[in-house]
Design a protein around this motif. Structure first.
Motif, PDB file in Angstrom:
ATOM      1  N   PHE A  50       0.828  -1.204   0.000  1.00 40.81           N
ATOM      2  CA  PHE A  50       0.000   0.000   0.000  1.00 40.81           C
ATOM      3  C   PHE A  50       0.864   1.256   0.000  1.00 40.81           C
ATOM      4  CE2 PHE A  50       0.735  -0.739   4.465  1.00 40.81           C
ATOM      5  CZ  PHE A  50       0.817   0.526   5.037  1.00 40.81           C
ATOM      6  N   ARG A  51       1.968   1.247   0.755  1.00 42.51           N
ATOM      7  CA  ARG A  51       2.847   2.413   0.818  1.00 42.51           C
ATOM      8  C   ARG A  51       3.531   2.649  -0.529  1.00 42.51           C
ATOM      9  NH1 ARG A  51       8.684   2.176   3.283  1.00 42.51           N
ATOM     10  NH2 ARG A  51       8.815   1.089   1.306  1.00 42.51           N
ATOM     11  N   ASP A  52       3.907   1.577  -1.180  1.00 43.60           N
ATOM     12  CA  ASP A  52       4.672   1.681  -2.408  1.00 43.60           C
ATOM     13  C   ASP A  52       3.823   1.922  -3.655  1.00 43.60           C
ATOM     14  OD1 ASP A  52       6.855   1.190  -0.777  1.00 43.60           O
ATOM     15  OD2 ASP A  52       6.942  -0.939  -1.278  1.00 43.60           O
ATOM     16  N   ASN A  53       2.514   1.694  -3.569  1.00 41.97           N
ATOM     17  CA  ASN A  53       1.685   1.750  -4.774  1.00 41.97           C
ATOM     18  C   ASN A  53       0.439   2.621  -4.696  1.00 41.97           C
ATOM     19  OD1 ASN A  53       3.069  -0.260  -6.598  1.00 41.97           O
ATOM     20  ND2 ASN A  53       2.830  -1.451  -4.719  1.00 41.97           N
ATOM     21  N   LEU A  54       0.104   3.111  -3.512  1.00 41.87           N
ATOM     22  CA  LEU A  54      -1.119   3.898  -3.366  1.00 41.87           C
ATOM     23  C   LEU A  54      -0.804   5.258  -2.746  1.00 41.87           C
ATOM     24  CD1 LEU A  54      -3.344   1.048  -1.910  1.00 41.87           C
ATOM     25  CD2 LEU A  54      -3.188   1.773  -4.292  1.00 41.87           C
ATOM     26  N   TRP A  55      -1.675   6.227  -3.018  1.00 32.93           N
ATOM     27  CA  TRP A  55      -1.545   7.554  -2.420  1.00 32.93           C
ATOM     28  C   TRP A  55      -2.930   8.160  -2.334  1.00 32.93           C
ATOM     29  CZ3 TRP A  55       1.787   9.940   0.425  1.00 32.93           C
ATOM     30  CH2 TRP A  55       1.689  11.308   0.608  1.00 32.93           C
ATOM     31  N   ARG A  56      -3.358   8.477  -1.119  1.00 33.42           N
ATOM     32  CA  ARG A  56      -4.671   9.077  -0.868  1.00 33.42           C
ATOM     33  C   ARG A  56      -5.821   8.254  -1.449  1.00 33.42           C
ATOM     34  NH1 ARG A  56      -3.160  12.446   3.044  1.00 33.42           N
ATOM     35  NH2 ARG A  56      -1.712  14.055   2.395  1.00 33.42           N
ATOM     36  N   GLY A  57      -5.655   6.930  -1.409  1.00 32.20           N
ATOM     37  CA  GLY A  57      -6.711   6.043  -1.875  1.00 32.20           C
ATOM     38  C   GLY A  57      -6.766   5.855  -3.376  1.00 32.20           C
ATOM     39  N   GLU A  58      -5.706   6.254  -4.070  1.00 28.55           N
ATOM     40  CA  GLU A  58      -5.627   6.091  -5.531  1.00 28.55           C
ATOM     41  C   GLU A  58      -4.319   5.393  -5.880  1.00 28.55           C
ATOM     42  OE1 GLU A  58      -8.080   7.038  -7.554  1.00 28.55           O
ATOM     43  OE2 GLU A  58      -9.244   8.076  -6.023  1.00 28.55           O
ATOM     44  N   ILE A  80      -6.276   0.668 -14.654  1.00 30.90           N
ATOM     45  CA  ILE A  80      -6.408   0.026 -13.343  1.00 30.90           C
ATOM     46  C   ILE A  80      -6.738   1.105 -12.326  1.00 30.90           C
ATOM     47  CG2 ILE A  80      -3.924   0.127 -12.886  1.00 30.90           C
ATOM     48  CD1 ILE A  80      -4.339  -2.649 -11.419  1.00 30.90           C
ATOM     49  N   GLU A  81      -7.680   0.793 -11.449  1.00 29.37           N
ATOM     50  CA  GLU A  81      -8.142   1.753 -10.452  1.00 29.37           C
ATOM     51  C   GLU A  81      -8.304   1.052  -9.113  1.00 29.37           C
ATOM     52  OE1 GLU A  81     -12.335   4.044  -9.767  1.00 29.37           O
ATOM     53  OE2 GLU A  81     -11.522   4.057 -11.811  1.00 29.37           O
ATOM     54  N   PHE A  82      -7.717   1.620  -8.067  1.00 29.98           N
ATOM     55  CA  PHE A  82      -7.851   1.048  -6.725  1.00 29.98           C
ATOM     56  C   PHE A  82      -9.254   1.299  -6.209  1.00 29.98           C
ATOM     57  CE2 PHE A  82      -7.330   1.592  -2.031  1.00 29.98           C
ATOM     58  CZ  PHE A  82      -7.069   0.267  -1.750  1.00 29.98           C
ATOM     59  N   ARG A  83      -9.876   0.271  -5.665  1.00 29.96           N
ATOM     60  CA  ARG A  83     -11.218   0.378  -5.100  1.00 29.96           C
ATOM     61  C   ARG A  83     -11.213   0.382  -3.576  1.00 29.96           C
ATOM     62  NH1 ARG A  83     -14.351   2.716  -8.568  1.00 29.96           N
ATOM     63  NH2 ARG A  83     -14.881   1.480 -10.357  1.00 29.96           N
ATOM     64  N   GLU A  84     -10.482  -0.611  -2.975  1.00 33.71           N
ATOM     65  CA  GLU A  84     -10.503  -0.682  -1.522  1.00 33.71           C
ATOM     66  C   GLU A  84      -9.499  -1.696  -1.004  1.00 33.71           C
ATOM     67  OE1 GLU A  84     -14.388  -1.955  -0.262  1.00 33.71           O
ATOM     68  OE2 GLU A  84     -14.161  -3.932  -1.129  1.00 33.71           O
ATOM     69  N   LEU A  85      -9.168  -1.535   0.255  1.00 28.05           N
ATOM     70  CA  LEU A  85      -8.531  -2.598   1.026  1.00 28.05           C
ATOM     71  C   LEU A  85      -9.672  -3.228   1.803  1.00 28.05           C
ATOM     72  CD1 LEU A  85      -6.122  -4.196   2.152  1.00 28.05           C
ATOM     73  CD2 LEU A  85      -5.985  -2.481   3.969  1.00 28.05           C
ATOM     74  N   ARG A  86     -10.031  -4.440   1.436  1.00 27.27           N
ATOM     75  CA  ARG A  86     -11.126  -5.164   2.087  1.00 27.27           C
ATOM     76  C   ARG A  86     -10.493  -6.060   3.138  1.00 27.27           C
ATOM     77  NH1 ARG A  86     -14.713  -8.091  -2.107  1.00 27.27           N
ATOM     78  NH2 ARG A  86     -15.117  -5.923  -2.636  1.00 27.27           N
ATOM     79  N   THR A  87     -10.891  -5.873   4.385  1.00 32.13           N
ATOM     80  CA  THR A  87     -10.196  -6.526   5.483  1.00 32.13           C
ATOM     81  C   THR A  87     -11.154  -6.949   6.584  1.00 32.13           C
ATOM     82  OG1 THR A  87      -8.439  -6.203   7.129  1.00 32.13           O
ATOM     83  CG2 THR A  87      -9.698  -4.261   6.529  1.00 32.13           C
ATOM     84  N   ASP A  88     -10.689  -7.870   7.420  1.00 35.97           N
ATOM     85  CA  ASP A  88     -11.435  -8.161   8.640  1.00 35.97           C
ATOM     86  C   ASP A  88     -10.779  -7.384   9.783  1.00 35.97           C
ATOM     87  OD1 ASP A  88      -9.184  -9.673   9.440  1.00 35.97           O
ATOM     88  OD2 ASP A  88     -10.121 -11.567   8.938  1.00 35.97           O
ATOM     89  N   SER A 121      -9.927   6.952   2.392  1.00 33.65           N
ATOM     90  CA  SER A 121     -11.080   6.378   3.106  1.00 33.65           C
ATOM     91  C   SER A 121     -11.480   5.040   2.502  1.00 33.65           C
ATOM     92  CB  SER A 121     -12.255   7.358   3.044  1.00 33.65           C
ATOM     93  OG  SER A 121     -12.632   7.564   1.697  1.00 33.65           O
ATOM     94  N   ARG A 122     -10.557   4.385   1.832  1.00 35.14           N
ATOM     95  CA  ARG A 122     -10.880   3.157   1.105  1.00 35.14           C
ATOM     96  C   ARG A 122     -10.516   1.884   1.862  1.00 35.14           C
ATOM     97  NH1 ARG A 122     -11.292   4.136  -5.015  1.00 35.14           N
ATOM     98  NH2 ARG A 122     -11.641   6.368  -5.077  1.00 35.14           N
ATOM     99  N   VAL A 123     -10.656   1.923   3.165  1.00 33.85           N
ATOM    100  CA  VAL A 123     -10.485   0.719   3.977  1.00 33.85           C
ATOM    101  C   VAL A 123     -11.877   0.283   4.392  1.00 33.85           C
ATOM    102  CG1 VAL A 123      -9.537  -0.268   6.094  1.00 33.85           C
ATOM    103  CG2 VAL A 123      -8.229   1.473   4.836  1.00 33.85           C
ATOM    104  N   HIS A 124     -12.217  -0.942   4.068  1.00 36.70           N
ATOM    105  CA  HIS A 124     -13.532  -1.468   4.428  1.00 36.70           C
ATOM    106  C   HIS A 124     -13.366  -2.714   5.292  1.00 36.70           C
ATOM    107  CE1 HIS A 124     -14.623   1.004   0.870  1.00 36.70           C
ATOM    108  NE2 HIS A 124     -15.472   1.433   1.768  1.00 36.70           N
TER     109      HIS A 124
END
Length: 128
Positions: A50-58, A80-88, A121-124
């Protein structure tokens, strides 16, 4: 550190399908689909994806991410478009603990700043 649960990065991808045989074609020649990438255990190899490939949810470098996806899928990726980190909950807690133990890697003052800086805000958090 809390026990890690499960998580995946979710991307929308547009694939270009190009048959090798010139007597064959597709209509449409591109399709949209969802790509899932299993998130690494916090603190282990590739956990900083996430640190190496995403910035502000994009996606911070669309060309780089398209190339990674093309290598993985062996098909042309048009977008390609980031949608979310889907997690428990347990994975999310382990991720926050690993971030907290490594704040110097993020040039941040606290965990919340890191989450916002990279994932927006893309953590679900979902129940498994």
């Amino acid at each position: 550190m809390p026990e890690s649960g499960t998580a995946e990065y979710v991307f929308k991808v547009e694939l270009q399908l190009s048959p090798d045989d010139p007597s064959v074609w597709l209509e449409p020649a591109s399709v949209e689909t969802t790509l899932f990438k299993q998130a690494a255990v916090p603190g282990e190899d590739d956990w900083l994806f996430f640190r190496d490939n995403l910035w502000r949810g994009e996606v911070n470098s669309p060309d780089h991410m398209r190339q990674l996806a093309e290598e993985t899928l062996d098909v042309e990726v048009r977008a390609i478009e980031f949608r979310e980190l889907r997690t428990d909950e347990s994975y999310y807690e382990a991720l926050k603990a690993a971030i907290g133990d490594n704040l110097e890697l993020f040039k941040a003052d606290d965990v919340s700043e890191v989450i916002t800086k990279y994932l927006g805000s893309r953590v679900h958090v979902r129940e498994r």
